[in-house]
Motif scaffolding. Structure first.
Motif, mmCIF file in Angstrom:
data_model
loop_
_atom_site.group_PDB
_atom_site.id
_atom_site.type_symbol
_atom_site.label_atom_id
_atom_site.label_comp_id
_atom_site.label_asym_id
_atom_site.label_seq_id
_atom_site.Cartn_x
_atom_site.Cartn_y
_atom_site.Cartn_z
ATOM 1 N N TYR A 120 0.836 -1.200 0.000
ATOM 2 C CA TYR A 120 0.000 0.000 0.000
ATOM 3 C C TYR A 120 0.868 1.246 0.000
ATOM 4 C CZ TYR A 120 -4.055 -2.883 1.204
ATOM 5 O OH TYR A 120 -5.066 -3.815 1.189
ATOM 6 N N ALA A 121 0.469 2.229 -0.804
ATOM 7 C CA ALA A 121 1.133 3.530 -0.787
ATOM 8 C C ALA A 121 0.375 4.436 0.166
ATOM 9 C CB ALA A 121 1.142 4.135 -2.186
ATOM 10 N N GLN A 124 -1.060 -0.973 -4.437
ATOM 11 C CA GLN A 124 -0.222 -0.867 -5.619
ATOM 12 C C GLN A 124 0.193 -2.215 -6.200
ATOM 13 O OE1 GLN A 124 3.104 1.771 -4.689
ATOM 14 N NE2 GLN A 124 1.898 3.477 -5.523
ATOM 15 N N TYR A 125 0.237 -3.222 -5.333
ATOM 16 C CA TYR A 125 0.732 -4.530 -5.795
ATOM 17 C C TYR A 125 0.187 -5.614 -4.890
ATOM 18 C CZ TYR A 125 4.016 -8.442 -6.272
ATOM 19 O OH TYR A 125 4.559 -9.676 -6.429
#
Length: 251
Positions: A71-72, A223-224
């Motif tokens: 997470y950003a 994000q991933y």
């Protein structure tokens, strides 16, 4: 209230939402998870809470799977979440928070002392605090996780707990939307700004905009993700004492 059966993921999720929220008091959700009389359930029912409950049902599937997520946060920091139910690990920079039935660990890496001229860099000291184990998230742990990462981050189940709290507020209102392939619910109430959570088809929190358990306004963006997790993710880093700087470095 009796302990919720651990083999019922729906009830366990509702319990986690209640435990992870900033304000405890989800009468409707507690009634469902504890088998309260029908009259009590009817009195607590509202559209906003039902919409949050529906989104929580999606999150149940994701929380019960092995996954690694990144997470950003607003500051640009990346928090990596490793999950293999009921174990969770959160990492970012020099901070590691691990929660499992066997114990919880908060480990931080300090600044490395300056080495003597011409010498190899000294290793940064690592310290860990150990606490009792847990298989569901308590309000204390939710706040500890958020605080450990500067107040910018909160656990996925705590994000849904935040929305459930707002849904119990005065004149609560909710709306549904999409963010990519993720289903989103936005909730607001009198005196509370709108907060939003999105869960993707895999049952993972894809987005959150609202208030963290540390009381800070934040935004999390997934994000991933990968459907696997390493066992090493749940092993706390080795603690190391701060190396002593040489006499020359002290001068």
């Amino acid at each position: 209230m009796a302990e919720l059966p651990r083999n019922n993921p729906k009830k366990a999720m509702l319990s986690a939402l209640v435990a992870g929220a900033l304000t405890i008091g989800f009468a409707g959700m507690m009634a469902k998870s504890c088998g309260a009389p029908v009259k009590q359930q009817a009195e607590a029912a509202n559209q906003a809470l039902e919409m949050v409950d529906s989104l929580a049902s999606r999150l149940v599937l994701g929380l019960d799977t092995d996954a690694t997520l990144q997470y950003a946060t607003p500051s640009g920091a990346i928090v990596t979440v490793s999950q293999s139910s009921p174990r969770r690990a959160y990492r970012s920079g020099g901070v590691t928070y691990i929660s499992s039935p066997d114990g919880t660990y908060l480990c931080t890496t300090g600044a490395a002392p300056s080495p003597a001229k011409g010498k190899k860099p000294l290793s940064a000291p690592v310290t860990c605090q150990e606490g009792p184990g847990a298989d569901t998230m308590s309000p204390t742990e939710a706040k500890a996780i958020s605080a450990a990462f500067g107040g910018e981050f909160l656990a996925p189940e705590a994000a849904l707990g935040r929305l459930a709290t707002i849904a119990q507020g005065q004149a609560a209102r909710a709306g549904a939307s999409k963010r990519g392939d993720a289903q989103c619910v936005s909730v607001t109430a009198t005196g509370i700004r709108t907060e939003t959570a999105c869960v993707n088809p895999g049952g993972l929190l894809a987005y959150f905009q609202g208030t963290s358990d540390a009381g800070r306004t934040t935004e999390l963006v997934l994000q991933y993700t990968t459907p696997s997790v390493s066992e090493e993710a749940f092993v706390p880093p080795k603690t190391t004492a701060a190396p002593k700087a040489s006499a020359a470095a002290k001068k």
